[in-house]
Design a protein around this motif. Sequence first.
Motif, short mmCIF file in Angstrom:
data_model
loop_
_atom_site.label_atom_id
_atom_site.label_comp_id
_atom_site.label_asym_id
_atom_site.label_seq_id
_atom_site.Cartn_x
_atom_site.Cartn_y
_atom_site.Cartn_z
N ALA A 75 1.22 -1.22 0.19
CA ALA A 75 0.15 0.52 -0.35
C ALA A 75 1.10 1.36 -0.07
CB ALA A 75 -0.91 -0.11 1.26
N SER A 76 2.53 1.21 0.27
CA SER A 76 3.29 2.49 0.93
C SER A 76 3.42 2.97 -0.94
CB SER A 76 4.03 2.17 1.13
OG SER A 76 3.74 1.98 2.98
N THR A 150 -5.73 1.25 10.31
CA THR A 150 -5.68 -0.02 11.09
C THR A 150 -5.40 0.26 12.08
OG1 THR A 150 -4.88 -0.27 8.93
CG2 THR A 150 -4.31 -2.02 10.33
N ASP A 170 -7.92 5.11 0.67
CA ASP A 170 -6.87 3.17 0.99
C ASP A 170 -7.38 2.50 2.07
OD1 ASP A 170 -4.92 1.33 2.15
OD2 ASP A 170 -3.85 2.76 3.10
N GLN A 193 -2.40 -8.14 2.67
CA GLN A 193 -1.89 -8.45 4.03
C GLN A 193 -2.41 -8.98 5.41
OE1 GLN A 193 -0.65 -5.90 2.68
NE2 GLN A 193 0.96 -5.06 3.88
N LYS A 194 -3.92 -7.93 4.71
CA LYS A 194 -4.68 -7.37 6.38
C LYS A 194 -5.48 -8.54 5.86
CE LYS A 194 -1.29 -4.01 7.23
NZ LYS A 194 -1.29 -2.16 6.88
C1 LIG Z 1 -1.15 -1.93 6.49
C2 LIG Z 1 -1.10 -0.52 5.33
C3 LIG Z 1 -0.19 0.30 5.12
C4 LIG Z 1 0.67 0.31 4.75
O1 LIG Z 1 1.29 -1.27 4.18
P1 LIG Z 1 2.07 -2.09 3.36
O2 LIG Z 1 1.91 -3.15 2.03
O3 LIG Z 1 3.18 -2.78 4.56
O4 LIG Z 1 3.10 -0.97 2.82
C5 LIG Z 1 -1.61 1.10 4.52
N1 LIG Z 1 -2.56 1.55 4.42
C6 LIG Z 1 -3.13 1.16 5.76
C7 LIG Z 1 -4.71 1.69 5.75
C8 LIG Z 1 -2.77 0.06 6.29
O5 LIG Z 1 -3.38 -0.98 7.28
#
Ligand SMILES: *Cc1c(COP(=O)(O)O)cnc(C)c1O
Length: 359
Positions: A75-76, A150, A170, A193-194
């Motif tokens: 996501a980053s 999160t 996001d 991955q969440k």
């Molecule tokens: C975990 C998370 C991120 C970061 O995700 P990465 O895949 O580690 O870059 C960004 N936004 C939210 C809302 C998250 O929960």
Amino acid sequence: MRVYNFSAGPAVLPEEVLKEAAEEMLDYNGTGMSVMEMSHRSKAFEEIINTAEQDLRDLMNIPDNYKVLFLQGGASQQFAAVPMNLMKNKKAAYIVTGQWAKKAYQEAQNYGEAVAVASSADKTFSYIPDCSDLDIPEDADYVYICENNTIYGTKFKELPNTKGKTLVADVSSCFLSEPVDVTKYGVIYGGVQKNIGPAGVVIVIIREDLITEDTLPGTPTMLKYKIHADNKSLYNTPPAYGIYICGKVFKWIKKMGGLEAMKAHNEKKAKILYDYLDQSKLFKGTVEAKDRSLMNVPFITGNDELDAKFVKEAKAAGFENLKGHRSVGGMRASIYNAMPIEGVEKLVEFMKKFEEENA
Ligand SMILES: *Cc1c(COP(=O)(O)O)cnc(C)c1O
């Protein structure tokens, strides 16, 4: 023995999916090889990615004028990709409701003028600000939110009034947790991955008119949505095994009854925990009730030593990863789609017992 894993991410996956993947590890569907070992240009993989996309489209009711991209970089990476692709006027409005929104906001400043039009930083991100009438710049290219926070455990229950601007969200930690109206967004993206699969895949759902050649100068090829859209996520080697697992999770959600059923399941689980927190004399939730997330539930005792003792004893009892994010402390139970209801029931039983013992 499997534990109850309350990790915020990477996080719990459906046991059924893991077992199926284990069965197919050495020989996927008569190919004589693992999905990890096959060409991403093979017939077998083509079917895997196409089926995954179609199942996601079915689940979220994604209209035909949206593309679904399976990308890497987490996501980053989208914190940069979004402005590089969408900031035609070099201006965008950001709603800062937590650390991930703040990181996206800061990253966007490298590419243009990112304007914070609302924030809940004044009360350590424990609520969602009123976004019904924000001062959104006339020439903003989009309005950005992190839909579920999160770390702090808040969620937008209502989308902001973007005053006609494109909404970018996001949804990493609420992806597929409840039904969504895709047409209200220009871009929906999230790391899987969440709530969906293994780390390494980020899914971007983007309306076609936002996919153009006209990106900011210097935008790397790999960050151009058009390149990935034109190549159906196969411009280069995609995170193939991760996509395969995501596909299995999509099938699992379909079997469970789709996103309406997921929402009911998630509401039921969250209620068990919030109801207990609301009447507990030891533990308390840290966010405003109206903005509570169904996915991430932070709570504290108000005493750091007692928090640490709780986390330690919970771990010994088979409840893993309850420690709060390193930036906020306390506890956090992440109760994503794949967390069974018994996991939450047993956690609450354990909390009751701890409360009695530490009254
Ligand atoms: C975990 C998370 C991120 C970061 O995700 P990465 O895949 O580690 O870059 C960004 N936004 C939210 C809302 C998250 O929960």
